[in-house]
Design a protein around this motif. Sequence first.
Motif, PDB file in Angstrom:
ATOM      1  N   ASP A   1       0.781  -1.269  -0.036  1.00  0.00           N
ATOM      2  CA  ASP A   1       0.144   0.170  -0.065  1.00  0.00           C
ATOM      3  C   ASP A   1       0.770   1.257  -0.175  1.00  0.00           C
TER       4      ASP A   1
ATOM      5  N   LYS B   1      -3.581   7.362   1.548  1.00  0.00           N
ATOM      6  CA  LYS B   1      -2.517   6.714   1.091  1.00  0.00           C
ATOM      7  C   LYS B   1      -0.930   6.952   1.719  1.00  0.00           C
TER       8      LYS B   1
ATOM      9  N   LEU C   1      -0.707  10.624  -7.015  1.00  0.00           N
ATOM     10  CA  LEU C   1      -1.642   9.531  -6.915  1.00  0.00           C
ATOM     11  C   LEU C   1      -2.433   9.469  -8.097  1.00  0.00           C
TER      12      LEU C   1
END
Length: 438
Positions: free
Chosen positions: A175, A224, A345
């Motif tokens: 992640d 994130k 992102l």
Amino acid sequence: MRKNIVAIVGRPNVGKSTLFNRICKKRSAIVDTEEGVTRDRKYEEAEWSGHSFIIVDTGGIIPKSDSTIDKAVKFQAKIAIEESDLILFVVDTKVGTTDMDMEIAKILSKHREKVLLIANKVDNEKDELEIYDFLQLGFGDSLPIAAVNGRRIGDFLDEVIANIETQVVPETDEDIINVAIVGKPNVGKSSILNRILGKEKNIVTDKPGTTRDSIDFTLEYEDKKIKFIDTAGLRRKKKIDYGVEYFSTMRTIESINRSDIVLIVMDATENISNQDQKIISYAVRNYKEIILIVNKWDLIEKDSGTAGDYVRDIKFQIKFAEFAPILFASALTGQRTHKIFDLILKVEEESKKRIPTSKLNKFLKKITSKFPPTHSSGAHAMIYFCTQVKTHPPTFVFFCNNKDLITTHYKRYVQNQLREEYQFHGATIKTFFRGRDS
């Protein structure tokens, strides 16, 4: 985790670059019969039996030469020797032991524990009788190989792996988005990082190359995790201060290898340099996502067309990375630096985008109808089917009647059409062509 570094050293024209290319499985180094063609270091990732390492090709060492170039090559080779985990000392079986080989052996003697003596140009069993001449170099038995035709290369690479300390690769958090910040010294990498982190995490001065090592910082944005790897600057090689600057360059390469996305910081007040192009090319070859940050934009006198002119100029000079988004920013004023997170992102999302097979085959039919594949032999080339087999980077397989009939030009056409149709902003694309027999 730092990858093991394996350095190839020896006098000129013993076949170091040929061996380098053989290990890398591609023609990366310049190979020529003229001595001294390789004057600079080349480095690539290599893999054998599940073990990956960095292989470094050095220029031929001429120990007693007074030439400025020869002295520089010798010094850079010495730095590679110091930095490496394993040294491949290459000698030429056709010539035998020379005075230069003896001088190089003296240089390597204090690193004896990490030296493998490689007897190159052993084309047959008869030539193997000549390798015992190299015992006088003081490194024991040599490994006989022929880099040109690949003779005994497998046994040689087994020995290389056996002499490198193996490490268990730690489990990684999938992640986390790993972002390397790279560029020449004094373009403002640490200043950019400080600005987006909102605090002075790194030392920033006007002196180029203040950041000598790679420093990691992790933060969360929009749920994130993003890990920033701030690296030492990549100085043009002819200006490298021998020693610490070379080590910093190797750490920069390692940082790119560790990353998912590479932020390449450039100075708006300077033209894009050969060194910028080289590091962008390295990132592309290793299938990293790429974002170009043009820093110090506040110092540029602008009109309505300035940004567009800059974009066209940059993309013209790095046509191999036209897909990379460009952000004009200023670490000093904070101009647009807040957009870096969203861009990271966005690029990560593009890299993980998956195209349904049905859509891909409609796309394939459209582009092959517009421009069918052809071959100079007149043989009929056909591409039947396409599917995406992987993301991050987006990877596509095209099934055809004979992959050898699909020209490099046509492969480039297919890849360009893929990008035009599906964008993949900032992400490199892999394409494979498979024939009926593969």
